[in-house]
Motif scaffolding. Structure first.
Motif, PDB file in Angstrom:
ATOM      1  N   THR A 165      38.383  29.568  27.668  1.00  0.00           N
ATOM      2  CA  THR A 165      36.982  29.833  27.340  1.00  0.00           C
ATOM      3  C   THR A 165      36.142  29.888  28.619  1.00  0.00           C
ATOM      4  O   THR A 165      36.463  29.264  29.622  1.00  0.00           O
ATOM      5  CB  THR A 165      36.415  28.751  26.396  1.00  0.00           C
ATOM      6  OG1 THR A 165      36.656  27.468  26.976  1.00  0.00           O
ATOM      7  CG2 THR A 165      37.042  28.827  25.028  1.00  0.00           C
ATOM      8  N   ALA A 166      35.062  30.663  28.540  1.00  0.00           N
ATOM      9  CA  ALA A 166      34.112  30.803  29.658  1.00  0.00           C
ATOM     10  C   ALA A 166      32.718  30.651  29.078  1.00  0.00           C
ATOM     11  O   ALA A 166      32.424  31.211  28.019  1.00  0.00           O
ATOM     12  CB  ALA A 166      34.255  32.192  30.288  1.00  0.00           C
ATOM     13  N   SER A 167      31.856  29.908  29.766  1.00  0.00           N
ATOM     14  CA  SER A 167      30.498  29.737  29.230  1.00  0.00           C
ATOM     15  C   SER A 167      29.732  31.065  29.277  1.00  0.00           C
ATOM     16  O   SER A 167      28.823  31.293  28.507  1.00  0.00           O
ATOM     17  CB  SER A 167      29.744  28.693  30.045  1.00  0.00           C
ATOM     18  OG  SER A 167      29.436  29.223  31.312  1.00  0.00           O
ATOM     19  N   GLY A 168      30.112  31.915  30.223  1.00  0.00           N
ATOM     20  CA  GLY A 168      29.376  33.170  30.427  1.00  0.00           C
ATOM     21  C   GLY A 168      28.391  33.050  31.574  1.00  0.00           C
ATOM     22  O   GLY A 168      27.846  34.040  32.042  1.00  0.00           O
ATOM     23  N   GLY A 169      28.155  31.791  32.009  1.00  0.00           N
ATOM     24  CA  GLY A 169      27.300  31.570  33.187  1.00  0.00           C
ATOM     25  C   GLY A 169      25.843  31.925  32.927  1.00  0.00           C
ATOM     26  O   GLY A 169      25.447  32.279  31.802  1.00  0.00           O
ATOM     27  N   PRO A 170      25.022  31.846  33.969  1.00  0.00           N
ATOM     28  CA  PRO A 170      23.577  32.060  33.797  1.00  0.00           C
ATOM     29  C   PRO A 170      23.200  33.504  33.473  1.00  0.00           C
ATOM     30  O   PRO A 170      22.097  33.763  33.002  1.00  0.00           O
ATOM     31  CB  PRO A 170      22.992  31.638  35.152  1.00  0.00           C
ATOM     32  CG  PRO A 170      24.115  31.757  36.117  1.00  0.00           C
ATOM     33  CD  PRO A 170      25.372  31.478  35.347  1.00  0.00           C
ATOM     34  N   CYS A 203      30.996  31.051  38.930  1.00  0.00           N
ATOM     35  CA  CYS A 203      30.792  31.120  37.474  1.00  0.00           C
ATOM     36  C   CYS A 203      29.809  32.231  37.143  1.00  0.00           C
ATOM     37  O   CYS A 203      29.928  32.887  36.103  1.00  0.00           O
ATOM     38  CB  CYS A 203      30.255  29.795  36.938  1.00  0.00           C
ATOM     39  SG  CYS A 203      31.502  28.517  36.916  1.00  0.00           S
ATOM     40  N   ALA A 204      28.837  32.440  38.016  1.00  0.00           N
ATOM     41  CA  ALA A 204      27.842  33.487  37.768  1.00  0.00           C
ATOM     42  C   ALA A 204      28.454  34.879  37.928  1.00  0.00           C
ATOM     43  O   ALA A 204      28.057  35.821  37.242  1.00  0.00           O
ATOM     44  CB  ALA A 204      26.653  33.309  38.712  1.00  0.00           C
ATOM     45  N   THR A 205      29.437  35.028  38.840  1.00  0.00           N
ATOM     46  CA  THR A 205      30.086  36.341  39.031  1.00  0.00           C
ATOM     47  C   THR A 205      31.305  36.497  38.119  1.00  0.00           C
ATOM     48  O   THR A 205      31.877  37.584  38.052  1.00  0.00           O
ATOM     49  CB  THR A 205      30.610  36.513  40.480  1.00  0.00           C
ATOM     50  OG1 THR A 205      31.576  35.482  40.732  1.00  0.00           O
ATOM     51  CG2 THR A 205      29.499  36.453  41.511  1.00  0.00           C
ATOM     52  N   MET A 206      31.752  35.373  37.504  1.00  0.00           N
ATOM     53  CA  MET A 206      32.975  35.313  36.686  1.00  0.00           C
ATOM     54  C   MET A 206      34.243  35.361  37.533  1.00  0.00           C
ATOM     55  O   MET A 206      35.345  35.461  37.003  1.00  0.00           O
ATOM     56  CB  MET A 206      33.042  36.429  35.635  1.00  0.00           C
ATOM     57  CG  MET A 206      32.089  36.228  34.524  1.00  0.00           C
ATOM     58  SD  MET A 206      32.722  34.944  33.437  1.00  0.00           S
ATOM     59  CE  MET A 206      31.273  34.616  32.521  1.00  0.00           C
TER      60      MET A 206
END
Ligand code: NDP
Ligand code: MG
Length: 378
Positions: A165-170, A203-206
């Protein structure tokens, strides 16, 4: 039960949380601490946690400490922290330097609690082969990989598919055309986790999720085709495992890194932990979305480095360290991070998989990335 920890990277977000767990559990103790530049905090930690060895790897002068503590400085001192009496080496540094610490810990026959994902991204083949040969266990600390490990009942095999899972970031809800305007302040505002700057920008760039696919590939001997990523904004399910009969096990808790950190230290036991319990009714819904690969090109760059193999993931990581650093200093735009990485990957020549070759790739890729960042930058 008593356990002695060699803590590599005690001044970072993970390192400080490891020490908070140590503080609450008298049967845990610290035999060594390393920091890179944060002398002041390291010196405070030495007084509070009383290690036998302390190293300041990014400075010439060792930390100040009572006479009973052995103190060292410089990059080479990281290995001094892997003391003979340590039961577990907790690798909580950020970046390529983690690989060196992990390899030294395995060489010394020590169980490794691994937060530093770069060690597996860059040197996964070497690390896993050496750990197998030495009979050393690598315990995952990254929340997704700890979740997979927990869902597998602390095993490494027996699954059909891993679902990270990934939060999807900001920037989950941002439009692709808006991405190039985001600043370091925007990227550092992660919705669910408080972490070091490099991983927060990743996380922001994935890119972080791409790193985690590579990490899962090595930790669980999983082909890339059996690893799927799904965006789950609430970060309650930390990852899932699907079995042959299509049954899926999910590991869930409120997002708090102290859960995988403590488990890595207490495994195979589970001990009480002072984090909020999960209130599903209050939460009311869990959502899932596909990852937008066009908006987040760093994810595909990581998958492409994994499929190229050999030293390509090391080049990916080195380029990302340089590009993210330039972005944080406002010398490079957000979307140019991917351009720097792509350019470096395209210029990387394949080498064999030895630590020395990876170190060389790391140095060359950093140089290439700096040139690209200077040219593309502000
Ligand atoms: P931080 O940036 O907060 O901390 C990094 C630590 O590494 C500090 O102790 C720092 O020392 C040290 N360090 C930095 N550069 C070097 C170097 N060249 N040589 C030796 N030591 C160095 O990072 P995090 O704690 O957030 O992350 C640590 C690792 O864990 C990363 O690999 C990250 O991807 C991974 N991780 C982190 C999570 C989190 O929630 N934070 C979640 C999952 C994985 P100093 O401060 O003294 O300069
Ligand atoms: Mg993670």
């Amino acid at each position: 039960m008593t356990k002695k920890i060699a803590l590599i990277g005690s001044t970072g977000s993970i390192g400080r949380q490891v020490l908070s767990i140590v503080k609450e559990n008298p049967w845990l103790s610290v035999v060594s601490l390393t920091a890179h530049t944060n002398r002041e905090l390291l010196e405070e930690q030495i007084i509070e946690y009383n290690p036998r060895v302390a190293c300041l790897t990014g400075c010439d002068q060792p930390p100040a400490a009572p006479k009973v503590v052995e103190v060292y400085s410089g990059a080479d001192s990281i290995e001094r922290a892997i003391t003979a009496d340590a039961d577990i080496v907790f690798v909580a540094v950020t970046g390529f330097c983690g690989l060196r610490a992990v390899l030294a810990a395995i060489e010394a026959g020590k169980t490794v609690a691994l937060a530093n994902k770069e060690a597996l991204v860059c040197g996964g083949e070497i690390v896993m082969a050496k750990a197998k040969a030495k009979g050393v266990e690598i315990i995952p600390v990254d929340s997704e990989h700890s979740a997979v490990w927990q869902a597998l009942g602390f095993k490494r095999q027996g699954f059909k598919r891993l679902i990270l899972t990934a939060s999807g970031g900001p920037f989950r809800q941002a439009k692709t055309c808006e991405m190039r305007h985001f600043t370091a302040k925007d990227a550092l505002a992660h919705p669910n986790w408080s972490m070091g700057e490099k991983i927060t920008v990743d996380c922001a760039t994935m890119l972080n999720k791409g790193f985690e696919v590579i990490e899962a590939h090595h930790l669980f001997s999983a082909p890339a085709s059996s690893i799927e990523v799904v965006v789950h904004p609430q970060s309650i399910i930390h990852s899932m495992v699907e079995f042959d009969d299509n049954s899926v096990m999910a590991e869930m808790s409120v997002p708090d890194m102290r859960q995988p950190i403590q488990l890595a230290l207490t495994y195979p036991e589970r001990l009480p932990l002072n984090i909020p319990t999960l209130d599903l009714v209050k939460l009311s819904r869990l959502e899932f979305f596909p990852l937008d690969r066009e908006k987040f090109p760093c994810f595909d760059l990581a998958l492409s480095a994994l499929s190229t193999g050999a030293n390509a993931p090391t080049a990916l990581n080195a380029a990302s360290e340089v590009a993210v650093n330039a972005f944080l200093k406002d010398r490079l735009g957000f979307t140019d991070i991917a351009r720097v990485i792509e350019e470096v990957l395209n210029k990387t020549e394949r080498t064999e998989m030895t630590y020395a070759a990876l170190e060389y790739t790391d140095a060359v890729s950093r140089r290439l990335a700096m040139q690209a960042a200077d040219r593309l930058g502000k």
